[in-house]
Design a protein around this motif. Sequence first.
Motif, PDB file in Angstrom:
ATOM      1  N   VAL A   2       0.952  -1.546   0.044  1.00  0.00           N
ATOM      2  CA  VAL A   2      -0.106  -0.018   0.099  1.00  0.00           C
ATOM      3  C   VAL A   2       0.964   1.367   0.128  1.00  0.00           C
ATOM      4  N   LYS A   3       2.016   1.438   0.702  1.00  0.00           N
ATOM      5  CA  LYS A   3       3.013   2.453   0.796  1.00  0.00           C
ATOM      6  C   LYS A   3       3.495   2.511  -0.514  1.00  0.00           C
ATOM      7  N   LEU A   4       4.039   1.364  -1.289  1.00  0.00           N
ATOM      8  CA  LEU A   4       4.489   1.798  -2.404  1.00  0.00           C
ATOM      9  C   LEU A   4       3.636   2.293  -3.500  1.00  0.00           C
ATOM     10  N   ALA A   5       2.407   1.989  -3.429  1.00  0.00           N
ATOM     11  CA  ALA A   5       1.195   2.275  -4.129  1.00  0.00           C
ATOM     12  C   ALA A   5       1.223   4.029  -4.009  1.00  0.00           C
ATOM     13  N   ALA A   6       0.862   4.082  -2.841  1.00  0.00           N
ATOM     14  CA  ALA A   6       0.836   5.633  -2.556  1.00  0.00           C
ATOM     15  C   ALA A   6       1.919   6.562  -3.018  1.00  0.00           C
ATOM     16  N   ALA A   7       3.218   6.003  -2.753  1.00  0.00           N
ATOM     17  CA  ALA A   7       4.378   6.745  -3.174  1.00  0.00           C
ATOM     18  C   ALA A   7       4.284   6.977  -4.773  1.00  0.00           C
ATOM     19  N   ALA A   8       4.008   5.832  -5.492  1.00  0.00           N
ATOM     20  CA  ALA A   8       3.823   6.039  -6.914  1.00  0.00           C
ATOM     21  C   ALA A   8       2.934   6.910  -7.312  1.00  0.00           C
ATOM     22  N   GLU A   9       1.891   7.002  -6.659  1.00  0.00           N
ATOM     23  CA  GLU A   9       0.801   8.084  -7.045  1.00  0.00           C
ATOM     24  C   GLU A   9       1.354   9.458  -6.910  1.00  0.00           C
ATOM     25  N   HIS A  10       1.904   9.533  -5.629  1.00  0.00           N
ATOM     26  CA  HIS A  10       2.557  10.875  -5.231  1.00  0.00           C
ATOM     27  C   HIS A  10       3.675  11.425  -6.496  1.00  0.00           C
ATOM     28  N   LEU A  11       4.411  10.431  -6.924  1.00  0.00           N
ATOM     29  CA  LEU A  11       5.352  10.888  -7.963  1.00  0.00           C
ATOM     30  C   LEU A  11       4.787  11.058  -9.189  1.00  0.00           C
ATOM     31  N   GLN A  12       3.650  10.232  -9.579  1.00  0.00           N
ATOM     32  CA  GLN A  12       3.124  10.482 -10.943  1.00  0.00           C
ATOM     33  C   GLN A  12       2.183  11.848 -10.854  1.00  0.00           C
ATOM     34  N   SER A  13       1.619  11.984  -9.758  1.00  0.00           N
ATOM     35  CA  SER A  13       1.253  13.473  -9.626  1.00  0.00           C
ATOM     36  C   SER A  13       2.097  14.476  -9.878  1.00  0.00           C
ATOM     37  N   TYR A  14       3.195  14.585  -9.224  1.00  0.00           N
ATOM     38  CA  TYR A  14       4.221  15.407  -9.250  1.00  0.00           C
ATOM     39  C   TYR A  14       4.602  15.530 -10.566  1.00  0.00           C
ATOM     40  N   LEU A  15       4.879  14.330 -11.445  1.00  0.00           N
ATOM     41  CA  LEU A  15       5.313  14.436 -12.861  1.00  0.00           C
ATOM     42  C   LEU A  15       4.416  14.962 -13.813  1.00  0.00           C
ATOM     43  N   ASP A  16       3.266  14.816 -13.330  1.00  0.00           N
ATOM     44  CA  ASP A  16       2.139  15.326 -14.235  1.00  0.00           C
ATOM     45  C   ASP A  16       1.584  16.578 -14.001  1.00  0.00           C
ATOM     46  N   HIS A  17       2.231  17.305 -12.957  1.00  0.00           N
ATOM     47  CA  HIS A  17       2.043  18.673 -12.573  1.00  0.00           C
ATOM     48  C   HIS A  17       0.373  19.057 -12.175  1.00  0.00           C
ATOM     49  N   ALA A  18       0.047  17.780 -11.572  1.00  0.00           N
ATOM     50  CA  ALA A  18      -1.287  17.840 -11.201  1.00  0.00           C
ATOM     51  C   ALA A  18      -1.938  18.997 -10.331  1.00  0.00           C
ATOM     52  N   ASP A  19      -3.083  19.651 -10.409  1.00  0.00           N
ATOM     53  CA  ASP A  19      -3.479  20.566  -9.614  1.00  0.00           C
ATOM     54  C   ASP A  19      -4.196  20.065  -8.357  1.00  0.00           C
ATOM     55  N   ARG A  20      -3.926  18.663  -8.097  1.00  0.00           N
ATOM     56  CA  ARG A  20      -4.506  18.135  -6.839  1.00  0.00           C
ATOM     57  C   ARG A  20      -3.744  18.819  -5.669  1.00  0.00           C
ATOM     58  N   PRO A  21      -4.235  19.000  -4.518  1.00  0.00           N
ATOM     59  CA  PRO A  21      -3.845  19.486  -3.142  1.00  0.00           C
ATOM     60  C   PRO A  21      -2.670  18.622  -2.662  1.00  0.00           C
ATOM     61  N   VAL A  22      -1.642  19.007  -2.016  1.00  0.00           N
ATOM     62  CA  VAL A  22      -0.905  18.138  -1.374  1.00  0.00           C
ATOM     63  C   VAL A  22       0.025  19.241  -0.552  1.00  0.00           C
ATOM     64  N   ALA A  23       0.250  18.694   0.810  1.00  0.00           N
ATOM     65  CA  ALA A  23       0.850  19.563   1.975  1.00  0.00           C
ATOM     66  C   ALA A  23       0.650  21.252   1.693  1.00  0.00           C
ATOM     67  N   GLY A  24      -0.358  21.476   1.745  1.00  0.00           N
ATOM     68  CA  GLY A  24      -0.788  23.177   1.652  1.00  0.00           C
ATOM     69  C   GLY A  24      -0.504  23.709   0.486  1.00  0.00           C
ATOM     70  N   THR A  25      -0.301  22.902  -0.631  1.00  0.00           N
ATOM     71  CA  THR A  25      -0.142  23.601  -2.075  1.00  0.00           C
ATOM     72  C   THR A  25      -0.377  22.572  -2.969  1.00  0.00           C
ATOM     73  N   THR A  26       0.105  22.488  -4.126  1.00  0.00           N
ATOM     74  CA  THR A  26      -0.566  21.582  -5.155  1.00  0.00           C
ATOM     75  C   THR A  26       0.992  20.880  -5.767  1.00  0.00           C
ATOM     76  N   TYR A  27       0.759  19.724  -6.438  1.00  0.00           N
ATOM     77  CA  TYR A  27       1.849  19.057  -7.092  1.00  0.00           C
ATOM     78  C   TYR A  27       2.298  20.104  -8.253  1.00  0.00           C
ATOM     79  N   SER A  28       1.479  20.928  -8.657  1.00  0.00           N
ATOM     80  CA  SER A  28       1.874  21.893  -9.813  1.00  0.00           C
ATOM     81  C   SER A  28       2.913  22.933  -9.490  1.00  0.00           C
TER      82      SER A  28
END
Length: 81
Positions: A2-28
């Motif tokens: 599960v942790k590996l899948a969550a880490a992969a999702e974070h990395l993919q969101s970062y690489l995609d410049h996603a406008d999803r929220p993360v840590a008080g900001t967005t991946y973009s």
Amino acid sequence: MVKLAAAAEHLQSYLDHADRPVAGTTYSALHDLIEKIDASHCLDTAVAPSVGSEMNQQPSTSEPDECKLIFRRAVKFLTVI
């Protein structure tokens, strides 16, 4: 697994410049900040202290104001996560 899948999702969101929220900001916004740090070349001259070196040395005052501003933004972001 599960942790590996969550880490992969974070990395993919970062690489995609996603406008999803993360840590008080967005991946973009996070991606843009990291790109600015890289483009500023502020870290090109940074040297890690060697073993036994003086740890209380004062930081260089010759770094450009732009570098200082970028570092402040990065530190502000990192204190959120």
